[in-house]
Design a protein around this motif. Structure first.
Motif, mmCIF file in Angstrom:
data_model
loop_
_atom_site.group_PDB
_atom_site.id
_atom_site.type_symbol
_atom_site.label_atom_id
_atom_site.label_comp_id
_atom_site.label_asym_id
_atom_site.label_seq_id
_atom_site.Cartn_x
_atom_site.Cartn_y
_atom_site.Cartn_z
ATOM 1 N N CYS A 99 18.677 -68.988 -15.444
ATOM 2 C CA CYS A 99 17.395 -69.616 -15.777
ATOM 3 C C CYS A 99 17.645 -70.748 -16.759
ATOM 4 N N THR B 203 15.191 -73.731 -18.680
ATOM 5 C CA THR B 203 13.825 -74.235 -18.810
ATOM 6 C C THR B 203 13.635 -74.868 -20.187
ATOM 7 N N GLN C 167 13.349 -71.940 -13.196
ATOM 8 C CA GLN C 167 12.905 -71.957 -14.594
ATOM 9 C C GLN C 167 12.189 -70.658 -14.969
#
Ligand code: CA
Length: 451
Positions: free
Chosen positions: A347, A349, A390
Motif C-alpha cells: 500500500c 498513499t 492506496q
C-alpha cells in the motif's frame, strides 16, 4: 519564570521560519545524509532509554542516527528561558507535562535545538556527551495516554468497508457532515516492535445459527496516523477551529489492528469493541506540527459534496489544514524473515486524501464541551486513498478475503497469519523543503491462546 498559556493562534503553527530552511546542516553528520528521516529540520520527540537497561525512560530528540538525551541536556543546564523549561519538562518519564506547555514553548525549544545542533554551533562540545546511537536505545509509549479516540476520516475506506458490511447502503448519511469517531481503549496501545496475541472472540460463522468463541481468522491492519494532544481544554469549554491546531502536539504512525470476524458480529449497534481493543501500535517518534509546516496543503471538498458546517470551517483550514504525508505499508511473513527478505510493500498513499482535517476532528470532539487532556491520542482512521493500491487495510485489498494478495516469494495472504510482521513507514518530501520522516511502526502477530 512562570509559563502561562501564551496566546498562540493557528497562524503561528503554519508559518515557515528559520528552522525549516532546507540549507541547514548539522554537526551530527548523519543528519545531513540524503534520505535520512531525521535531518535538523525535523527534530521529533520520543521517550527512550538504553536498550536492555533499567535506566529511567526520558524524553529524546532524533537527529540523524542519534538520539539527543533531554535529561542529560537538562542536567547540563544548556538551555535557559522557555527552552530550558521545555527541556526540564521533556526530561521526564513521559511527555505529558511538556505537551501541556503549548506551542509557544514547544517552538522555543525547537528553535534552541535547531541553533544548537547546527554546524558551527557553540553548544556542539556540550551536546556531544548527550547523544546516544539510535541503534542502542529502546522506546516506550511517549505519553501517559488518558483517552484514545479513533476517527474514520477516509471517505474511500468508509465507502469500501461500507460496501462489504452493508452492500446496499455503503456510506451512511452522516459521513459527509460529522467527523465520525468512537472512544477506543488506551491500555492496549503499545510501541513499535509490539508483539501481541491473535485475539479470541465471539464470531458468527456464515450461515450458522449461533455464534462460537474462537480465535480470529480475519485479523487485519489499519494504516493510520496518531495525533497527540498538547494543552487540553476545561470540561464544558469547546475549542473553536481557529484555535484547534494550537492544541495539537504532533503526529506519529499508528496501526489499528482489527479482527474483522469479531467486528462483523459485534459492531451493531454501538460500534467497535473487542475487535479493536486487543492491540494498537504506534511509532516512537512524534513529529511536531511545526516541523510539518512545509507540507501543509489545501483542504478541499468536491463541489457536489456538502461544505462543512460553519463551526468546522475556516479560511485557514481550507487554505492549509491538510498535510501531504506519504505513507506505505509492508508485510514480512515468517518465511520472508527466514530468507532475509525485507517487507513487501502493498500500500502506498498520502494523508492528503483524508475527508476531514485534524483541526476539524479536534473542534468536533470538543463542541459538546468534552475535555481533552495533554497526551490524549486521536487515530485518524484508516487512510485509504482513491485506488486499490492506496487501500490501507487487507479487507479492502482482498475484497473481504475473496481475492488473496500474492507475495513476491509465491506465498499469499487474505488476512494476517501467526508470525506476520507489518511495517508502516511515513515521510514528507517535495522540492524546496527538507525531507523529513516518521521512522517506522512495526508489529508482529503471535499465536492466540484458547481458554
Ligand atoms: Ca481504525
Amino acid at each position: 519564570m512562570r509559563v502561562t498559556q501564551l496566546n498562540v493562534t493557528q497562524k503561528n503553527v503554519t508559518q515557515l521560519n528559520e528552522t525549516h530552511d532546507p540549507a541547514l546542516q548539522s554537526w551530527v553528520s548523519s543528519a545531513n545524509f540524503a534520505g535520512t528521516d531525521f535531518p535538523i529540520q525535523n527534530l521529533p520527540f520520543a521517550v527512550f532509554r538504553r536498550s536492555g537497561s533499567n535506566e529511567a525512560f526520558r524524553g529524546g530528540v532524533a537527529i540523524g542516527d542519534a538520539v539527543l538525551d533531554l535529561a542529560a541536556v537538562h542536567a547540563k543546564g544548556i538551555f535557559t528561558g522557555p527552552a530550558g523549561l521545555a527541556v526540564q519538562a521533556a526530561a521526564a518519564e513521559n511527555l505529558n507535562a511538556f505537551m501541556a506547555l503549548g506551542p509557544a514553548v514547544w517552538s522555543a525549544l525547537r528553535l534552541a535545538l535547531s541553533r544548537a545542533l547546527r554546524a558551527g554551533a557553540k553548544e556542539e562540545h556540550a551536546l556531544q556527551d548527550c547523544l546516544l546511537p539510535m541503534a542502542a536505545v529502546e522506546y516506550t509509549v511517549p505519553a501517559n495516554i488518558g483517552d484514545y479516540t479513533d476517527f474514520y476520516t477516509s471517505i474511500y475506506h468508509a465507502t469500501n468497508i461500507g460496501k462489504l458490511f452493508r452492500p446496499d447502503n455503503p456510506l451512511l448519511p452522516n459521513y459527509k457532515w460529522i467527523p465520525i469517531g468512537y472512544h477506543g481503549r488506551a491500555s492496549s496501545i503499545g510501541i513499535s516492535g509490539q508483539h501481541f496475541r491473535r485475539p479470541l472472540g465471539q464470531i458468527m460463522p456464515p450461515g450458522a445459527e449461533k455464534p462460537v468463541l474462537a480465535l480470529s481468522k480475519r485479523l487485519d491492519i489499519e494504516l493510520e496516523l496518531g495525533i497527540f494532544i498538547g494543552a487540553g481544554n476545561a470540561l464544558g469549554e469547546s475549542i473553536p477551529i481557529a484555535e484547534a491546531e494550537s492544541h495539537v502536539f504532533g503526529i506519529c504512525l499508528l496501526n489499528d489492528w482489527s479482527a474483522r470476524d469479531i467486528q462483523g458480529w459485534e459492531y451493531q449497534p454501538l460500534g467497535p469493541f473487542l475487535a479493536k481493543n486487543f492491540a494498537t501500535t504506534i511509532s516512537p517518534w512524534i513529529v511536531t506540527l511545526e516541523a510539518l509546516a512545509p507540507y501543509r496543503t489545501a483542504f478541499t471538498r468536491p463541489a457536489e459534496d456538502p461544505q462543512p458546517l460553519p463551526y468546522l470551517d475556516s479560511e485557514a483550514n481550507r487554505a492549509a489544514g491538510a498535510f501531504d504525508i506519504q505513507l506505505q505499508v509492508g508485510l514480512q511473513t515468517p518465511r520472508m524473515r527466514e530468507e532475509k527478505q525485507s517487507e513487501h510493500v502493498f500500500c502506498r498513499t498520502s494523508y492528503r486524501h483524508a475527508y476531514w482535517t485534524i483541526a476539524q476532528m479536534l473542534t468536533h470532539h470538543t463542541v459538546n464541551g468534552c475535555n481533552l487532556r495533554p497526551g490524549d491520542l486521536f487515530g485518524s482512521g484508516t487512510l485509504s486513498g482513491p485506488t486499490l493500491e492506496q487501500a490501507g487495510a487487507l479487507i479492502e485489498i482482498t475484497a473481504g478475503g475473496k481475492n488473496p494478495m500474492p507475495l513476491p516469494n509465491g506465498e499469499q495472504r487474505t488476512f494476517l497469519e501467526d508470525g506476520d510482521t507489518v511495517v508502516i513507514r511515513g515521510w514528507c518530501e517535495k522540492p524546496g523543503a527538507a525531507r523529513i520522516g516518521f521512522g517506522d511502526c512495526t508489529g508482529t502477530v503471535m499465536p492466540g491462546k484458547v481458554v
